[in-house]
Scaffold this motif. Structure first.
Motif, PDB file in Angstrom:
ATOM      1  N   GLN A  61       1.048  -1.296  -0.129  1.00 39.15           N
ATOM      2  CA  GLN A  61       0.123   0.124   0.143  1.00 39.15           C
ATOM      3  C   GLN A  61       0.836   1.277  -0.067  1.00 39.15           C
ATOM      4  OE1 GLN A  61      -3.315   0.308  -0.393  1.00 39.15           O
ATOM      5  NE2 GLN A  61      -3.394  -2.007  -0.723  1.00 39.15           N
ATOM      6  N   MET A  62       1.983   1.252   0.607  1.00 39.33           N
ATOM      7  CA  MET A  62       2.857   2.514   0.742  1.00 39.33           C
ATOM      8  C   MET A  62       3.407   3.035  -0.706  1.00 39.33           C
ATOM      9  SD  MET A  62       6.507   1.043   2.263  1.00 39.33           S
ATOM     10  CE  MET A  62       7.267  -0.109   1.602  1.00 39.33           C
ATOM     11  N   ILE A  63       3.317   1.788  -1.763  1.00 39.11           N
ATOM     12  CA  ILE A  63       3.947   2.261  -3.024  1.00 39.11           C
ATOM     13  C   ILE A  63       2.937   3.069  -3.698  1.00 39.11           C
ATOM     14  CG2 ILE A  63       4.691   1.319  -5.076  1.00 39.11           C
ATOM     15  CD1 ILE A  63       6.587   0.929  -2.739  1.00 39.11           C
ATOM     16  N   ARG A  64       1.615   3.201  -3.429  1.00 31.39           N
ATOM     17  CA  ARG A  64       0.651   3.820  -3.957  1.00 31.39           C
ATOM     18  C   ARG A  64       0.751   5.309  -4.314  1.00 31.39           C
ATOM     19  NH1 ARG A  64      -3.292  -0.483  -4.857  1.00 31.39           N
ATOM     20  NH2 ARG A  64      -2.103  -2.298  -4.525  1.00 31.39           N
ATOM     21  N   SER A  65       1.397   5.556  -3.084  1.00 32.46           N
ATOM     22  CA  SER A  65       1.727   7.246  -2.988  1.00 32.46           C
ATOM     23  C   SER A  65       3.012   7.515  -3.798  1.00 32.46           C
ATOM     24  CB  SER A  65       1.770   7.661  -1.634  1.00 32.46           C
ATOM     25  OG  SER A  65       2.907   7.188  -0.911  1.00 32.46           O
ATOM     26  N   GLU A  66       3.643   6.476  -4.287  1.00 27.07           N
ATOM     27  CA  GLU A  66       4.964   6.923  -5.120  1.00 27.07           C
ATOM     28  C   GLU A  66       4.613   7.863  -6.258  1.00 27.07           C
ATOM     29  OE1 GLU A  66       8.065   7.172  -4.172  1.00 27.07           O
ATOM     30  OE2 GLU A  66       7.903   5.943  -2.254  1.00 27.07           O
ATOM     31  N   PRO A  67       5.400   8.560  -6.690  1.00 23.04           N
ATOM     32  CA  PRO A  67       5.031   9.258  -7.962  1.00 23.04           C
ATOM     33  C   PRO A  67       5.207   8.240  -9.191  1.00 23.04           C
ATOM     34  CG  PRO A  67       6.975  10.221  -7.094  1.00 23.04           C
ATOM     35  CD  PRO A  67       6.398   9.363  -6.125  1.00 23.04           C
ATOM     36  N   TRP A  68       6.089   7.295  -9.166  1.00 29.57           N
ATOM     37  CA  TRP A  68       6.103   6.336 -10.288  1.00 29.57           C
ATOM     38  C   TRP A  68       5.233   5.302 -10.169  1.00 29.57           C
ATOM     39  CZ3 TRP A  68       7.036   1.878  -8.241  1.00 29.57           C
ATOM     40  CH2 TRP A  68       7.549   1.633  -6.846  1.00 29.57           C
ATOM     41  N   PHE A  69       4.318   5.296  -9.257  1.00 32.25           N
ATOM     42  CA  PHE A  69       3.513   3.902  -9.306  1.00 32.25           C
ATOM     43  C   PHE A  69       2.675   3.760 -10.312  1.00 32.25           C
ATOM     44  CE2 PHE A  69      -0.605   2.270  -8.397  1.00 32.25           C
ATOM     45  CZ  PHE A  69      -0.522   0.936  -7.880  1.00 32.25           C
ATOM     46  N   PRO A  70       2.094   4.928 -11.074  1.00 37.84           N
ATOM     47  CA  PRO A  70       1.238   4.330 -12.367  1.00 37.84           C
ATOM     48  C   PRO A  70       2.107   3.605 -13.452  1.00 37.84           C
ATOM     49  CG  PRO A  70       0.894   6.838 -11.789  1.00 37.84           C
ATOM     50  CD  PRO A  70       2.122   6.057 -10.682  1.00 37.84           C
ATOM     51  N   LEU A  71       3.499   3.869 -13.398  1.00 41.13           N
ATOM     52  CA  LEU A  71       4.423   3.213 -14.553  1.00 41.13           C
ATOM     53  C   LEU A  71       4.324   1.669 -14.523  1.00 41.13           C
ATOM     54  CD1 LEU A  71       7.653   5.513 -14.290  1.00 41.13           C
ATOM     55  CD2 LEU A  71       5.628   5.488 -15.872  1.00 41.13           C
ATOM     56  N   LEU A  72       3.924   1.203 -13.205  1.00 42.23           N
ATOM     57  CA  LEU A  72       3.624  -0.326 -13.112  1.00 42.23           C
ATOM     58  C   LEU A  72       2.541  -0.760 -14.086  1.00 42.23           C
ATOM     59  CD1 LEU A  72       3.732  -0.882  -9.327  1.00 42.23           C
ATOM     60  CD2 LEU A  72       5.191  -1.477 -10.790  1.00 42.23           C
ATOM     61  N   GLY A  73       1.672   0.045 -14.635  1.00 46.78           N
ATOM     62  CA  GLY A  73       0.526  -0.346 -15.491  1.00 46.78           C
ATOM     63  C   GLY A  73       1.528  -0.458 -16.989  1.00 46.78           C
ATOM     64  N   ARG A  74       2.640  -0.424 -16.933  1.00 47.80           N
ATOM     65  CA  ARG A  74       3.531  -0.566 -18.132  1.00 47.80           C
ATOM     66  C   ARG A  74       4.519  -1.901 -17.834  1.00 47.80           C
ATOM     67  NH1 ARG A  74       2.827  -0.087 -23.104  1.00 47.80           N
ATOM     68  NH2 ARG A  74       5.126   0.569 -23.670  1.00 47.80           N
ATOM     69  N   ALA A  75       4.405  -2.354 -16.713  1.00 45.17           N
ATOM     70  CA  ALA A  75       5.304  -3.530 -16.563  1.00 45.17           C
ATOM     71  C   ALA A  75       5.022  -4.622 -17.387  1.00 45.17           C
ATOM     72  CB  ALA A  75       5.095  -3.878 -14.787  1.00 45.17           C
ATOM     73  N   SER A  76       6.041  -5.189 -17.760  1.00 43.95           N
ATOM     74  CA  SER A  76       6.129  -6.377 -18.949  1.00 43.95           C
ATOM     75  C   SER A  76       7.142  -7.190 -18.968  1.00 43.95           C
ATOM     76  CB  SER A  76       5.680  -5.752 -20.075  1.00 43.95           C
ATOM     77  OG  SER A  76       5.844  -6.765 -21.374  1.00 43.95           O
ATOM     78  N   PRO A  77       7.127  -8.368 -19.250  1.00 50.44           N
ATOM     79  CA  PRO A  77       7.982  -9.063 -19.443  1.00 50.44           C
ATOM     80  C   PRO A  77       9.230  -8.698 -20.423  1.00 50.44           C
ATOM     81  CG  PRO A  77       6.302 -10.749 -19.234  1.00 50.44           C
ATOM     82  CD  PRO A  77       5.656  -9.212 -19.529  1.00 50.44           C
ATOM     83  N   ASP A  78       8.549  -7.906 -21.440  1.00 51.01           N
ATOM     84  CA  ASP A  78       9.457  -7.503 -22.514  1.00 51.01           C
ATOM     85  C   ASP A  78       9.855  -6.100 -22.303  1.00 51.01           C
ATOM     86  OD1 ASP A  78       8.523  -9.866 -23.691  1.00 51.01           O
ATOM     87  OD2 ASP A  78       6.642  -8.911 -24.484  1.00 51.01           O
ATOM     88  N   ARG A  79      10.159  -5.531 -21.248  1.00 49.69           N
ATOM     89  CA  ARG A  79      10.742  -4.139 -21.210  1.00 49.69           C
ATOM     90  C   ARG A  79      10.895  -3.759 -19.640  1.00 49.69           C
ATOM     91  NH1 ARG A  79       4.862  -2.988 -21.489  1.00 49.69           N
ATOM     92  NH2 ARG A  79       5.082  -2.851 -23.818  1.00 49.69           N
TER      93      ARG A  79
END
Length: 280
Positions: free
Chosen positions: A230-248
């Motif tokens: 939960q503490m990660i949700r406030s990190e400014p980079w958190f939305p980038l997890l939406g691009r997390a992938s095995p290919d990048r």
């Protein structure tokens, strides 16, 4: 009709919202971990301290490969040509630490594999010609983090870890002005731009001030490990997890010499944690 039209416009605007676009600074995407680290090193050619931080794996947040294992397997070989020493946030010689260590492991739910992975990192560093250092602790210091009720005071423990990381690194740097050090520990301690009230838990910021910069911060993020936090949700980079992938691999720069590296995900599934649910 005007009301209906207005609602359609509002819904369209909501559907078009891209949380990644709201992340401050631009992120970059590269093919793999080695490409990400090579890019960062090219942009920061002369650090004296490579301040590497991880989000710790726990029993409830497990990936096939922990950040420590990935660092040992993929990254240390890229840093080794630039450094002579490795400092690790660990206490391998802790003869009077057993009871306290058990409390810490239970409270933080640290994975059972951590000690073995630290040993692998230490051995790998020796094989590559690096001199490894763990954190020296006295029995008095161990006892100091246990309160009157016999429980670990975790704030005191974090402060002690910060002090030991700083002291060990300073001692190495002072012994040879031409030496460079890799420091591997928690992502809390290596912050060059710590948020209040966490400044006291960073060794990196004061160290950078003392040696005129030359500290490179790299946070290693394993998507499957941070996704439940939960503490990660406030990190400014958190939305980038939406691009997390095995290919990048995603690289986000917080500020000068400060980077977050989102390592390859095991699958596309983890990216859902940072994606908005489409109401339509």
């Amino acid at each position: 009709m005007r009301v209906a039209a207005g609602l359609l416009v509002l819904l369209a605007a909501c559907r078009a919202f891209d949380p990644i676009a709201e992340v401050p600074h631009q992120h970059r995407e590269v093919r793999d971990t080695k490409a990400a680290i090579a890019m960062i090193l090219a942009e920061n050619p002369q650090p004296r301290v490579y301040a590497i931080g991880e989000y710790h794996q726990t029993r409830n947040a497990i990936a096939k490969a922990s950040p420590l294992a990935r660092f040992t397997r993929e990254i240390i070989s890229m840093l080794e040509p630039h450094a002579q020493h490795l400092v690790v946030e660990a206490w391998l010689d802790a003869t009077c630490w057993s009871d306290t260590a058990a409390q810490v492991a239970a409270a933080t739910q640290r994975a059972d594999s951590v000690k073995m992975e630290v040993m692998r990192l230490v051995n790998a560093s020796r094989q590559r010609g690096l001199q490894p250092h763990t954190l020296p602790m006295t029995c008095i210091e161990y006892d100091a983090v246990v309160d009157a009720s016999g429980h670990v005071d975790f704030l005191l423990l974090l402060q002690l870890v910060t002090d030991k990381l700083a002291e060990t690194t300073r001692r190495i740097l002072a012994a040879d002005r031409n030496t460079s050090v890799i420091v591997y520990g928690g992502a809390l301690h290596n912050d060059l731009y710590p948020r209040w009230p966490l400044e006291e838990l960073s060794y990196a910021k004061p160290l950078a001030q003392e040696i005129g910069g030359h500290v490179l911060e790299i946070d290693l993020v394993v998507p499957e490990i941070v996704a439940p936090m939960q503490m990660i949700r406030s990190e400014p980079w958190f939305p980038l997890l939406g691009r997390a992938s095995p290919d990048r691999v995603l690289v986000w720069q917080r500020g000068p010499a400060s980077y977050v590296v989102i390592l390859p995900a095991q699958s596309e599934e983890v990216s859902k944690v940072a994606k908005l649910v489409d109401p339509m």
